[in-house]
Scaffold this active site. Structure first.
Site, PDB file in Angstrom:
ATOM      1  N   ALA A  33       0.833  -1.213   0.000  1.00 44.92           N
ATOM      2  CA  ALA A  33       0.000   0.000   0.000  1.00 44.92           C
ATOM      3  C   ALA A  33       0.863   1.258   0.000  1.00 44.92           C
ATOM      4  O   ALA A  33       0.572   2.225  -0.721  1.00 44.92           O
ATOM      5  CB  ALA A  33      -0.926  -0.023   1.219  1.00 44.92           C
TER       6      ALA A  33
ATOM      7  N   ARG B  95      16.088  -6.471  14.772  1.00 45.24           N
ATOM      8  CA  ARG B  95      16.174  -5.557  15.914  1.00 45.24           C
ATOM      9  C   ARG B  95      17.627  -5.106  15.948  1.00 45.24           C
ATOM     10  O   ARG B  95      18.510  -5.911  16.224  1.00 45.24           O
ATOM     11  CB  ARG B  95      15.767  -6.265  17.206  1.00 45.24           C
ATOM     12  CG  ARG B  95      14.290  -6.656  17.219  1.00 45.24           C
ATOM     13  CD  ARG B  95      13.868  -7.181  18.579  1.00 45.24           C
ATOM     14  NE  ARG B  95      12.415  -7.333  18.645  1.00 45.24           N
ATOM     15  CZ  ARG B  95      11.769  -8.489  18.471  1.00 45.24           C
ATOM     16  NH1 ARG B  95      12.448  -9.585  18.239  1.00 45.24           N
ATOM     17  NH2 ARG B  95      10.453  -8.544  18.550  1.00 45.24           N
ATOM     18  N   SER B  96      17.881  -3.823  15.631  1.00 47.29           N
ATOM     19  CA  SER B  96      19.258  -3.353  15.458  1.00 47.29           C
ATOM     20  C   SER B  96      19.826  -2.735  16.730  1.00 47.29           C
ATOM     21  O   SER B  96      19.267  -1.789  17.280  1.00 47.29           O
ATOM     22  CB  SER B  96      19.302  -2.320  14.325  1.00 47.29           C
ATOM     23  OG  SER B  96      20.564  -1.727  14.261  1.00 47.29           O
TER      24      SER B  96
ATOM     25  N   ARG C 293      -8.687 -28.552  22.340  1.00 48.68           N
ATOM     26  CA  ARG C 293      -9.942 -28.828  23.064  1.00 48.68           C
ATOM     27  C   ARG C 293     -10.459 -30.235  22.727  1.00 48.68           C
ATOM     28  O   ARG C 293     -10.906 -30.964  23.604  1.00 48.68           O
ATOM     29  CB  ARG C 293     -10.971 -27.757  22.693  1.00 48.68           C
ATOM     30  CG  ARG C 293     -12.348 -27.988  23.213  1.00 48.68           C
ATOM     31  CD  ARG C 293     -12.456 -27.781  24.699  1.00 48.68           C
ATOM     32  NE  ARG C 293     -12.448 -26.380  25.080  1.00 48.68           N
ATOM     33  CZ  ARG C 293     -12.522 -25.966  26.347  1.00 48.68           C
ATOM     34  NH1 ARG C 293     -12.589 -26.839  27.338  1.00 48.68           N
ATOM     35  NH2 ARG C 293     -12.507 -24.681  26.630  1.00 48.68           N
TER      36      ARG C 293
ATOM     37  N   ARG D  35       4.479 -10.423  25.516  1.00 50.90           N
ATOM     38  CA  ARG D  35       5.559 -10.234  26.501  1.00 50.90           C
ATOM     39  C   ARG D  35       5.130  -9.248  27.577  1.00 50.90           C
ATOM     40  O   ARG D  35       5.415  -9.423  28.741  1.00 50.90           O
ATOM     41  CB  ARG D  35       6.788  -9.723  25.751  1.00 50.90           C
ATOM     42  CG  ARG D  35       8.054  -9.792  26.510  1.00 50.90           C
ATOM     43  CD  ARG D  35       9.238  -9.452  25.646  1.00 50.90           C
ATOM     44  NE  ARG D  35       8.897  -8.682  24.456  1.00 50.90           N
ATOM     45  CZ  ARG D  35       9.643  -8.610  23.370  1.00 50.90           C
ATOM     46  NH1 ARG D  35      10.765  -9.275  23.305  1.00 50.90           N
ATOM     47  NH2 ARG D  35       9.291  -7.876  22.345  1.00 50.90           N
TER      48      ARG D  35
ATOM     49  N   GLY E  40     -13.367 -20.412  25.237  1.00 48.47           N
ATOM     50  CA  GLY E  40     -13.989 -20.921  26.466  1.00 48.47           C
ATOM     51  C   GLY E  40     -12.978 -21.345  27.516  1.00 48.47           C
ATOM     52  O   GLY E  40     -13.204 -22.300  28.266  1.00 48.47           O
ATOM     53  N   ALA E  41     -11.855 -20.617  27.602  1.00 51.55           N
ATOM     54  CA  ALA E  41     -10.832 -20.973  28.597  1.00 51.55           C
ATOM     55  C   ALA E  41     -11.377 -20.762  30.007  1.00 51.55           C
ATOM     56  O   ALA E  41     -12.086 -19.790  30.270  1.00 51.55           O
ATOM     57  CB  ALA E  41      -9.585 -20.127  28.386  1.00 51.55           C
TER      58      ALA E  41
ATOM     59  N   GLU F 222       2.629 -15.106  27.766  1.00 51.51           N
ATOM     60  CA  GLU F 222       4.022 -15.396  28.157  1.00 51.51           C
ATOM     61  C   GLU F 222       4.567 -14.428  29.212  1.00 51.51           C
ATOM     62  O   GLU F 222       5.393 -14.811  30.026  1.00 51.51           O
ATOM     63  CB  GLU F 222       4.935 -15.425  26.913  1.00 51.51           C
ATOM     64  CG  GLU F 222       4.917 -14.139  26.143  1.00 51.51           C
ATOM     65  CD  GLU F 222       5.782 -14.171  24.882  1.00 51.51           C
ATOM     66  OE1 GLU F 222       6.568 -15.107  24.706  1.00 51.51           O
ATOM     67  OE2 GLU F 222       5.647 -13.232  24.087  1.00 51.51           O
TER      68      GLU F 222
ATOM     69  N   GLN G  69       2.173 -18.195  15.857  1.00 52.49           N
ATOM     70  CA  GLN G  69       1.238 -17.061  15.943  1.00 52.49           C
ATOM     71  C   GLN G  69       1.655 -15.883  15.059  1.00 52.49           C
ATOM     72  O   GLN G  69       0.866 -14.997  14.775  1.00 52.49           O
ATOM     73  CB  GLN G  69       1.147 -16.563  17.390  1.00 52.49           C
ATOM     74  CG  GLN G  69       0.569 -17.580  18.328  1.00 52.49           C
ATOM     75  CD  GLN G  69       0.899 -17.284  19.780  1.00 52.49           C
ATOM     76  OE1 GLN G  69       0.182 -16.544  20.436  1.00 52.49           O
ATOM     77  NE2 GLN G  69       1.986 -17.842  20.290  1.00 52.49           N
ATOM     78  N   ARG G  70       2.923 -15.840  14.690  1.00 51.32           N
ATOM     79  CA  ARG G  70       3.399 -14.694  13.908  1.00 51.32           C
ATOM     80  C   ARG G  70       3.294 -14.929  12.402  1.00 51.32           C
ATOM     81  O   ARG G  70       3.483 -13.996  11.617  1.00 51.32           O
ATOM     82  CB  ARG G  70       4.840 -14.384  14.300  1.00 51.32           C
ATOM     83  CG  ARG G  70       4.959 -13.763  15.678  1.00 51.32           C
ATOM     84  CD  ARG G  70       5.676 -12.443  15.636  1.00 51.32           C
ATOM     85  NE  ARG G  70       7.032 -12.585  15.210  1.00 51.32           N
ATOM     86  CZ  ARG G  70       8.097 -12.437  16.007  1.00 51.32           C
ATOM     87  NH1 ARG G  70       7.923 -12.160  17.281  1.00 51.32           N
ATOM     88  NH2 ARG G  70       9.294 -12.557  15.541  1.00 51.32           N
TER      89      ARG G  70
END
Ligand code: F6P
Length: 327
Positions: free
Chosen positions: A26, A76-77, A159, A176, A190-191, A227, A259-260
């Protein structure tokens, strides 16, 4: 439209998030539409320091809308944290007559962008890209919707087996510093309990939830654990539960970096496309040091300072509802 902007650069930084590619597309196509040259910076600020830039054209971003990750890559620099590193990076932009930068990332990425703006006069604008949904100034960050869908797909499977074997599963999700992923997916699956960084959970509460489940003759249960929670490592929590409830069959699943990844959902593609577009529009209208976000389905620009330092409170009611519905 102002003509003060010459060339525009775009980068992705910090943890990758599904929809980052859609945002790069975009930014690129909006900039080209407005007659600007656009450069992609590889590996975030690291690539900016190392002069790892490429000019993008409309074909450079074809067929990336549906792809997870970021084709510009992310990093990550450490060097960018130093004034010398930032000076090198800024010089590499200036050598190409780049005076504006779109940063797609989270709070760490925006902190770096602000420094680049303040020290070297680069016009920066942020696009919220992180699965954690932890930025002020937008209802949702790019990647959060996809990540939560990934989580519920896995937990629904957990589940099935939990129910077949009458087991208790502790499921660790990312977050985090914040528990948006845990809270929403806990409600959605439903946890029985949701353990978050924002709320200092106690073992007394957790054990009370488990006793209540036993009283209600629930034979299988899910505990959603972010986490960054205060009780500690998920294996330690599992050990404590086993100790208190030796009769329970307790299992641990860490969903981790699954997840990422993955192809972004419709919501993330739309959000990324709109915010990437508005980031460039904003720059051309003279906006800088702001983040383009979406609040109540309207594009809103928030100062990067506020986006980083303020927090949107987690909706506690969501946790109350989850508790009522799970027992
Ligand atoms: O993208 C944000 C985040 O997912 C956090 O929730 C998590 O702690 C962190 O990134 C882990 O990322 P990495 O393994 O890349 O350091």
């Amino acid at each position: 439209m102002s003509h003060e902007i010459n060339n525009i650069a775009v980068l992705t930084s910090g943890g990758d998030a599904p929809g980052m590619n859609a945002a790069i597309r975009a930014v690129t196509r909006t900039a080209l539409y407005h007659g600007r040259r656009v450069y992609g910076v590889y590996r975030g600020y690291e690539g900016m320091i190392e002069n790892d830039l490429v000019e993008l054209n409309t074909a450079s971003v074809k067929h990336i809308l549906a792809q997870g990750g970021t084709f510009l890559k992310s990093a990550r620099s450490q060097e960018f944290r130093t004034p010398e590193g930032r000076a090198k990076a800024a010089q590499n932009l200036k050598d190409r007559d780049i005076d504006a930068l779109v940063v797609i990332g989270g709070d760490g990425s925006f902190t770096g962008a602000l420094k680049l703006a303040d020290e070297h006069g680069i016009k920066v604008i942020g696009v919220p890209g992180t699965i954690d949904n932890d930025l002020y100034g937008t209802d949702f960050t790019i990647g959060y919707d996809t990540a939560t869908n990934t989580v519920i797909e896995s937990v629904d499977k957990i589940r099935d087996t939990a129910s077949s074997h009458n087991r208790l599963f502790l499921v660790e999700v990312m977050g985090r510093d914040t528990g948006y992923i845990a809270a929403s997916t806990g409600l959605a699956t439903g946890a029985l309990s949701i353990i978050l960084p924002e709320k200092k959970a106690t073992y007394e509460e957790l054990f009370a939830d488990l006793k209540s489940a036993q009283a209600h003759k629930k034979t299988s249960n899910i505990i959603m654990v972010a986490e960054g929670n205060h009780l500690g490592d998920i294996f330690e929590i599992a050990a404590a539960v086993r100790n208190e409830f030796p009769e329970m069959d307790v299992k641990v699943t860490t969903l981790g970096h699954t997840q990422r990844g993955g192809s972004p959902t419709t919501n993330d593609r739309v959000l990324a496309s709109v915010l990437g577009h508005y980031a460039v529009k904003g720059l051309l209208e003279g906006k800088q040091k702001v983040m383009a976000g979406m609040i109540n389905q309207k594009v809103v620009f928030t100062s990067l300072e506020n986006a980083i330092s303020k927090t949107t409170e987690l909706d506690e009611e969501m946790l109350t509802i989850a508790k009522i519905l799970a027992t």
